[in-house]
Design an enzyme around this catalytic site. Structure first.
Site, PDB file in Angstrom:
ATOM      1  N   GLU A  78      52.786  29.859  44.204  1.00 17.80           N
ATOM      2  CA  GLU A  78      51.919  29.992  45.389  1.00 17.80           C
ATOM      3  C   GLU A  78      50.435  30.089  45.029  1.00 17.80           C
ATOM      4  O   GLU A  78      49.591  29.663  45.802  1.00 17.80           O
ATOM      5  CB  GLU A  78      52.348  31.188  46.251  1.00 17.80           C
ATOM      6  CG  GLU A  78      52.084  32.578  45.675  1.00 17.80           C
ATOM      7  CD  GLU A  78      53.182  33.108  44.749  1.00 17.80           C
ATOM      8  OE1 GLU A  78      53.927  32.278  44.196  1.00 17.80           O
ATOM      9  OE2 GLU A  78      53.273  34.335  44.567  1.00 17.80           O
TER      10      GLU A  78
ATOM     11  N   HIS B  51      54.456  32.240  39.572  1.00 15.46           N
ATOM     12  CA  HIS B  51      54.007  32.301  40.970  1.00 15.46           C
ATOM     13  C   HIS B  51      53.375  30.966  41.370  1.00 15.46           C
ATOM     14  O   HIS B  51      52.156  30.803  41.266  1.00 15.46           O
ATOM     15  CB  HIS B  51      52.967  33.413  41.150  1.00 15.46           C
ATOM     16  CG  HIS B  51      53.525  34.784  41.063  1.00 15.46           C
ATOM     17  ND1 HIS B  51      53.883  35.509  42.169  1.00 15.46           N
ATOM     18  CD2 HIS B  51      53.783  35.570  40.003  1.00 15.46           C
ATOM     19  CE1 HIS B  51      54.347  36.698  41.790  1.00 15.46           C
ATOM     20  NE2 HIS B  51      54.287  36.762  40.485  1.00 15.46           N
TER      21      HIS B  51
ATOM     22  N   SER C  60      36.932  42.643  58.319  1.00 21.91           N
ATOM     23  CA  SER C  60      37.901  41.633  58.786  1.00 21.91           C
ATOM     24  C   SER C  60      37.281  40.564  59.681  1.00 21.91           C
ATOM     25  O   SER C  60      37.958  40.011  60.549  1.00 21.91           O
ATOM     26  CB  SER C  60      39.080  42.275  59.543  1.00 21.91           C
ATOM     27  OG  SER C  60      39.715  43.214  58.747  1.00 21.91           O
TER      28      SER C  60
ATOM     29  N   ASP D 207      40.666  37.097  48.272  1.00 21.42           N
ATOM     30  CA  ASP D 207      39.681  36.084  48.667  1.00 21.42           C
ATOM     31  C   ASP D 207      39.521  34.988  47.606  1.00 21.42           C
ATOM     32  O   ASP D 207      39.183  33.848  47.928  1.00 21.42           O
ATOM     33  CB  ASP D 207      38.316  36.723  48.948  1.00 21.42           C
ATOM     34  CG  ASP D 207      38.251  37.269  50.376  1.00 21.42           C
ATOM     35  OD1 ASP D 207      38.895  36.674  51.266  1.00 21.42           O
ATOM     36  OD2 ASP D 207      37.571  38.284  50.602  1.00 21.42           O
TER      37      ASP D 207
ATOM     38  N   LYS E 104      23.358  43.991  70.361  1.00 21.73           N
ATOM     39  CA  LYS E 104      22.843  45.190  69.678  1.00 21.73           C
ATOM     40  C   LYS E 104      23.502  45.449  68.322  1.00 21.73           C
ATOM     41  O   LYS E 104      22.799  45.752  67.346  1.00 21.73           O
ATOM     42  CB  LYS E 104      23.014  46.407  70.606  1.00 21.73           C
ATOM     43  CG  LYS E 104      22.227  47.631  70.162  1.00 21.73           C
ATOM     44  CD  LYS E 104      20.731  47.478  70.292  1.00 21.73           C
ATOM     45  CE  LYS E 104      20.243  48.005  71.624  1.00 21.73           C
ATOM     46  NZ  LYS E 104      18.858  47.711  71.901  1.00 21.73           N
TER      47      LYS E 104
ATOM     48  N   CYS F  38      59.566  34.842  41.165  1.00 22.31           N
ATOM     49  CA  CYS F  38      59.419  35.978  40.249  1.00 22.31           C
ATOM     50  C   CYS F  38      60.553  36.984  40.459  1.00 22.31           C
ATOM     51  O   CYS F  38      61.667  36.682  40.057  1.00 22.31           O
ATOM     52  CB  CYS F  38      58.028  36.584  40.387  1.00 22.31           C
ATOM     53  SG  CYS F  38      57.495  37.340  38.850  1.00 22.31           S
TER      54      CYS F  38
HETATM   55  N1  GLN Z   1      58.981  43.393  38.893  1.00 20.13           N
HETATM   56  C1  GLN Z   1      59.272  42.174  38.214  1.00 20.13           C
HETATM   57  C2  GLN Z   1      58.657  42.148  36.818  1.00 20.13           C
HETATM   58  O1  GLN Z   1      57.754  42.889  36.524  1.00 20.13           O
HETATM   59  C3  GLN Z   1      58.834  40.975  39.020  1.00 20.13           C
HETATM   60  C4  GLN Z   1      57.359  40.929  39.264  1.00 20.13           C
HETATM   61  C5  GLN Z   1      56.944  39.943  40.325  1.00 20.13           C
HETATM   62  O2  GLN Z   1      57.734  39.595  41.198  1.00 20.13           O
HETATM   63  N2  GLN Z   1      55.682  39.534  40.327  1.00 20.13           N
HETATM   64  O3  GLN Z   1      59.073  41.376  35.986  1.00 20.13           O
END
Ligand code: GLN
Length: 535
Positions: free
Chosen positions: A510, A508, A18, A75, A192, A383
């Site tokens: 993000e 997603h 970390s 990462d 050290k 999602c």
């Molecule tokens: N569990 C849900 C699916 O498999 C949503 C998955 C998620 O939010 N990445 O469709």
């Protein structure tokens, strides 16, 4: 692409975990890129899992997904956010993948009767992967996961030693990230642990060229000289890395200590000009925001902030663009019930319901969404968050009281269900709808206003989908299907009529939010929250 004379930089860590190797790697990558070089960053993780896709985010943090559908270490997200380039499945390697490949080859008989061993067979496979981008980039940065001295990472370190020997010091460089603790009772910074860590590297045949020393206090000349002498490193290559206010400030502070110039000098490469203007403006906006908003992040892994790493970073980017500090309020979905929803959510300027798997906390997520819908609070569902929004709408607006997702229940009114391609899958690893898929956006929607284009690509990681059998009835009740796959079979984005900002996405977003640029949906969500600001 023109053939490059690729230089390899290996980044290892010592003393403890970390310390921020990922951020250090991403920051160095950015500096070299901003000096005009082409750069890619790879992560080698010592664990035996083939990928982190099957690991709990509570233990390992978020699973990051690349365009080509690899489930990777988080990462990789830092690398993409800093460098603004997309990696591939080759950028994330685990011991599990390496062993899997070697054992498969052994079963196929490819080793022609030889005894298959760590050296050379495992190390050769690691070498093949470490040099996969040879001649394609000016610089390949390779971050080795774990801490030097761990049993698991030994084959990686041995391979690093071999690559350095084969390619020589003008083409390879070892950077070691270490820790210089301040001991209060002695009133001193202690060298050290760094000495021991460097010694351990040298026992493995690897000489550190540069030491990045994490410290809470500035290293004075005496400390730097001592570290340089005992660790066999040039004095200017002992680089202080102080704690930063934001991780996005690390590139600037490493540049002040000449890290990028020292790297290029050691490689004998021209130094070029460093252009950090845009980056520094972005950092200044993070540090001095004019406004602030409170956004509730409704999820279940709330104790481990790394579970939602990319979402948190996307808020930092979108916040900077809106001149706004986004205060994320963690809301454990298990604590929300119909009776207390308005009490726990009333101060929020916006609500995001997070992605996830499994039944836990689902009803709380649905109640949070009902609150956002009924009280016109800007809502962003990602999602599972989008799937819960569809369930909530089906139950409370379209009157299907038993509406649910096939993930949690059998029976009727499964408004979210498995796609046919998922029905016969039994293996858990790498079998979801993964990676980048195209989506067409309808004009006149919030999604179109955000993206400004009718065709986008976003990354997915899920098994379940909007059930097409319910399209018409949900549309009749006021749900807008604003993003659909080009063949029109998959619903990718939903919105609501008569609500200021209510967007659910099956993908997603993000994962594609980048420093400086941000992501269109996060930018508009923060903007909507700012407009809705309570006080
Ligand atoms: N569990 C849900 C699916 O498999 C949503 C998955 C998620 O939010 N990445 O469709």
């Amino acid at each position: 692409m023109a053939v490059k004379k690729t230089k390899f930089i290996f980044i290892s860590g010592g003393v403890l975990s970390s310390l921020g190797k990922g951020i250090a790697s991403a920051s160095l990558g950015l500096l070299l890129k901003q000096r005009g070089l082409s750069v890619t960053i790879m992560k080698f993780d010592p664990y035996i899992n083939v990928d982190p896709g099957t690991m709990s985010p509570q233990q390992h943090g978020e699973v990051y997904v690349t365009d080509d559908g690899a489930e990777c270490d988080l990462d990789l997200g830092h690398y993409e956010r800093y460098l603004d380039v997309s990696g591939t499945r080759y950028n994330s390697v685990s011991s599990g993948q390496v062993y899997f490949e070697v054992i498969q080859k052994e079963r196929e008989g490819s080793y022609l009767g030889k005894t298959v061993q760590v050296i050379p067979h495992i190390t050769d496979e690691i070498k093949r992967r470490m040099t996969i981008y040879d001649k394609q980039y000016d610089i390949v940065i390779i971050e080795i996961g774990g801490t030097v001295g761990d049993i698991e990472s030994l084959p990686f370190m041995e391979t690093v030693r071999q690559i350095c020997l084969e390619r020589g010091p003008k083409n390879t460089l070892n950077i070691h990230l270490t820790y210089v603790p301040y001991i209060k009772s002695a009133g001193e910074l202690k060298t050290k642990p760094t000495q021991h860590s460097a010694k351990m590297l040298m026992e493995m045949g690897i000489r550190p060229d540069i030491l990045l020393c994490r410290t809470e206090f500035p290293l004075n000349k005496e400390v730097t000289s001592k570290i340089a002498l005992f660790c066999n490193v040039e004095e200017d290559s002992v680089i202080e890395v102080m704690d930063a206010e934001t991780i996005y400030e690390v590139p600037t502070s490493l540049a002040k200590n000449n890290l990028d110039q020292i790297v290029l000098r050691k490689f004998g490469m021209p130094v070029g000009k460093l252009d950090l203007d845009t980056w520094n403006k972005f950092v200044a906006r993070i540090k001095n925001p004019k406004f602030s908003v409170k956004i509730g992040l409704v999820g279940k892994y709330n104790q481990v902030k790394d579970s939602y790493k990319s979402i948190l970073e996307a808020f930092i980017h979108a916040g900077a663009i809106n001149n706004t500090k986004v205060d994320v309020v963690w809301i454990d979905s298990e604590t929300i019930q119909k009776s207390n929803a308005s009490q726990s959510l009333k101060d929020l300027d916006g609500i995001l319901v997070a992605p996830g798997f499994g039944n836990r906390g689902i009803e709380g997520k649905i109640e949070a969404i009902r609150f956002a819908r009924e009280h016109s609070v800007p809502f962003f569902g990602i999602c599972l968050g989008m799937q819960c929004a569809v369930i909530e709408f089906a139950r409370n607006v379209a009157g299907m009281k038993d509406a649910h997702s096939g993930e949690f229940k059998k029976g009727k009114n499964l408004v979210i269900n498995l796609m046919s391609s998922q029905k016969n899958i039994t293996d858990k690893g790498g079998t979801m709808r993964l990676g980048s898929y195209p989506c067409n956006i309808r004009k006149g929607t919030l999604a179109y206003a955000a993206y400004g284009t009718e065709s986008i690509q976003e990354r997915h990681r899920h098994r379940y989908e909007f059930n097409n059998a319910y399209r018409t009835i949900l549309e009749q009740h006021g749900m807008k299907l604003s993003g659909v796959s080009p063949d029109t079979t998959l619903i990718e984005i939903i919105e609501l009529k008569n609500h200021p900002w209510f967007v659910g996405v099956q993908f997603h977003p993000e994962y594609k939010s980048r420093a400086v640029k941000g992501h269109p949906l996060f930018i508009d969500f923060v903007k909507a929250a700012l407009t809705n600001k309570k006080n």
